[in-house]
Design a protein around this motif. Structure first.
Motif, PDB file in Angstrom:
ATOM      1  N   ILE A  39     -15.775  -5.968 -57.389  1.00  0.00           N
ATOM      2  CA  ILE A  39     -16.915  -5.447 -56.495  1.00  0.00           C
ATOM      3  C   ILE A  39     -16.470  -4.217 -55.895  1.00  0.00           C
ATOM      4  CG2 ILE A  39     -15.954  -6.475 -54.403  1.00  0.00           C
ATOM      5  CD1 ILE A  39     -19.630  -6.735 -55.282  1.00  0.00           C
ATOM      6  N   GLY A  40     -17.302  -3.460 -55.992  1.00  0.00           N
ATOM      7  CA  GLY A  40     -17.246  -1.953 -55.320  1.00  0.00           C
ATOM      8  C   GLY A  40     -18.279  -1.680 -54.453  1.00  0.00           C
ATOM      9  N   LEU A  41     -18.099  -1.055 -52.965  1.00  0.00           N
ATOM     10  CA  LEU A  41     -18.939  -0.811 -52.018  1.00  0.00           C
ATOM     11  C   LEU A  41     -18.996   0.797 -52.030  1.00  0.00           C
ATOM     12  CD1 LEU A  41     -17.500  -3.253 -49.551  1.00  0.00           C
ATOM     13  CD2 LEU A  41     -19.631  -3.592 -50.769  1.00  0.00           C
ATOM     14  N   THR A  42     -20.244   1.195 -51.636  1.00  0.00           N
ATOM     15  CA  THR A  42     -20.383   2.624 -51.500  1.00  0.00           C
ATOM     16  C   THR A  42     -21.457   2.816 -50.206  1.00  0.00           C
ATOM     17  OG1 THR A  42     -20.433   2.908 -53.736  1.00  0.00           O
ATOM     18  CG2 THR A  42     -21.449   4.800 -52.535  1.00  0.00           C
ATOM     19  N   VAL A  43     -21.026   3.544 -49.314  1.00  0.00           N
ATOM     20  CA  VAL A  43     -21.745   3.785 -48.113  1.00  0.00           C
ATOM     21  C   VAL A  43     -21.541   5.243 -47.936  1.00  0.00           C
ATOM     22  CG1 VAL A  43     -22.095   3.478 -45.618  1.00  0.00           C
ATOM     23  CG2 VAL A  43     -21.149   1.562 -47.056  1.00  0.00           C
ATOM     24  N   THR A  44     -22.769   6.199 -48.091  1.00  0.00           N
ATOM     25  CA  THR A  44     -22.538   7.660 -47.913  1.00  0.00           C
ATOM     26  C   THR A  44     -22.681   8.249 -46.575  1.00  0.00           C
ATOM     27  OG1 THR A  44     -24.995   7.828 -48.187  1.00  0.00           O
ATOM     28  CG2 THR A  44     -23.984   7.677 -50.238  1.00  0.00           C
ATOM     29  N   LYS A  45     -22.353   9.570 -46.544  1.00  0.00           N
ATOM     30  CA  LYS A  45     -22.154  10.061 -45.334  1.00  0.00           C
ATOM     31  C   LYS A  45     -23.379  10.136 -44.539  1.00  0.00           C
ATOM     32  CE  LYS A  45     -17.891  12.729 -45.727  1.00  0.00           C
ATOM     33  NZ  LYS A  45     -17.283  14.131 -45.842  1.00  0.00           N
ATOM     34  N   LYS A  46     -24.409  10.046 -45.332  1.00  0.00           N
ATOM     35  CA  LYS A  46     -25.805  10.265 -44.529  1.00  0.00           C
ATOM     36  C   LYS A  46     -26.357   8.948 -43.758  1.00  0.00           C
ATOM     37  CE  LYS A  46     -28.825   8.733 -48.251  1.00  0.00           C
ATOM     38  NZ  LYS A  46     -29.901   9.054 -49.206  1.00  0.00           N
ATOM     39  N   HIS A  47     -25.209   8.100 -43.894  1.00  0.00           N
ATOM     40  CA  HIS A  47     -25.838   6.950 -42.993  1.00  0.00           C
ATOM     41  C   HIS A  47     -24.966   6.654 -41.667  1.00  0.00           C
ATOM     42  CE1 HIS A  47     -28.224   5.446 -46.241  1.00  0.00           C
ATOM     43  NE2 HIS A  47     -27.130   5.222 -47.176  1.00  0.00           N
ATOM     44  N   GLY A  48     -24.394   7.959 -41.451  1.00  0.00           N
ATOM     45  CA  GLY A  48     -23.687   7.840 -40.007  1.00  0.00           C
ATOM     46  C   GLY A  48     -22.282   8.382 -39.996  1.00  0.00           C
ATOM     47  N   ASN A  49     -21.665   8.391 -38.929  1.00  0.00           N
ATOM     48  CA  ASN A  49     -20.370   8.704 -38.892  1.00  0.00           C
ATOM     49  C   ASN A  49     -19.282   7.604 -39.333  1.00  0.00           C
ATOM     50  OD1 ASN A  49     -19.845   6.706 -36.955  1.00  0.00           O
ATOM     51  ND2 ASN A  49     -19.857   8.290 -35.264  1.00  0.00           N
ATOM     52  N   ALA A  50     -18.066   8.247 -39.187  1.00  0.00           N
ATOM     53  CA  ALA A  50     -16.888   7.283 -40.024  1.00  0.00           C
ATOM     54  C   ALA A  50     -17.086   5.780 -39.491  1.00  0.00           C
ATOM     55  CB  ALA A  50     -15.614   7.845 -40.030  1.00  0.00           C
ATOM     56  N   VAL A  51     -16.946   5.768 -38.034  1.00  0.00           N
ATOM     57  CA  VAL A  51     -17.009   4.392 -37.623  1.00  0.00           C
ATOM     58  C   VAL A  51     -18.370   3.673 -37.947  1.00  0.00           C
ATOM     59  CG1 VAL A  51     -17.301   3.197 -35.177  1.00  0.00           C
ATOM     60  CG2 VAL A  51     -15.929   5.395 -35.467  1.00  0.00           C
ATOM     61  N   GLU A  52     -19.518   4.052 -38.094  1.00  0.00           N
ATOM     62  CA  GLU A  52     -20.554   3.213 -38.373  1.00  0.00           C
ATOM     63  C   GLU A  52     -20.481   2.914 -40.220  1.00  0.00           C
ATOM     64  OE1 GLU A  52     -23.552   6.206 -37.257  1.00  0.00           O
ATOM     65  OE2 GLU A  52     -23.968   5.092 -35.550  1.00  0.00           O
TER      66      GLU A  52
END
Length: 136
Positions: A39-52
């Protein structure tokens, strides 16, 4: 649960099967072996700051840990591209969305692989019934 860590594995999955499932986009590729799914997960920077982003990533990791043994198939790599809605979705619904997305990937009710660059249909493309697409 094994994780994808190399960029080439993420790119290979992006060229494979795709399915939308609520706040997620799932991508998969068949490695053609009988090893456990990765499994690989991707969450881009447009979805909030590092904490989110990290909170989204932790929630997805737990949801996948719960859903993958039931829905995943051996020999597949799965990449989950999260949307911001994954942060506000109830955890039980997130698990169901992961299962539903993996099910769609394997059932055929999903979009196929992306065409190669320059592989888009031309203006004079021929439809399946043999008529030209622009002869309406």
């Amino acid at each position: 649960m094994q994780r994808l860590v190399k960029r080439k594995d993420f790119l290979a999955a992006a060229k494979g099967l795709r399915a939308n499932a609520g706040p997620l986009l799932l991508q998969a590729r068949d490695r053609a072996d009988e090893d456990c799914p990765r499994i690989g997960l991707t969450v881009t920077k447009k979805h909030g700051n590092a904490v989110e982003r990290n909170r989204i990533r932790r929630r997805l990791r737990e949801a996948v840990r719960d859903a993958l043994p039931r829905a995943g198939r051996p020999g597949f790599d799965y990449v989950i591209v999260a949307r911001r809605a994954a942060l506000g979705t109830r955890f039980s619904e997130l698990v169901i969305d992961v299962e539903r997305g993996i099910g769609r990937l394997h059932s055929g009710s999903r979009r196929g692989p992306r065409p190669a660059a320059g592989g888009r249909a031309t203006r004079d493309a021929v439809r399946a019934d043999g008529d030209a697409a622009n002869d309406v």
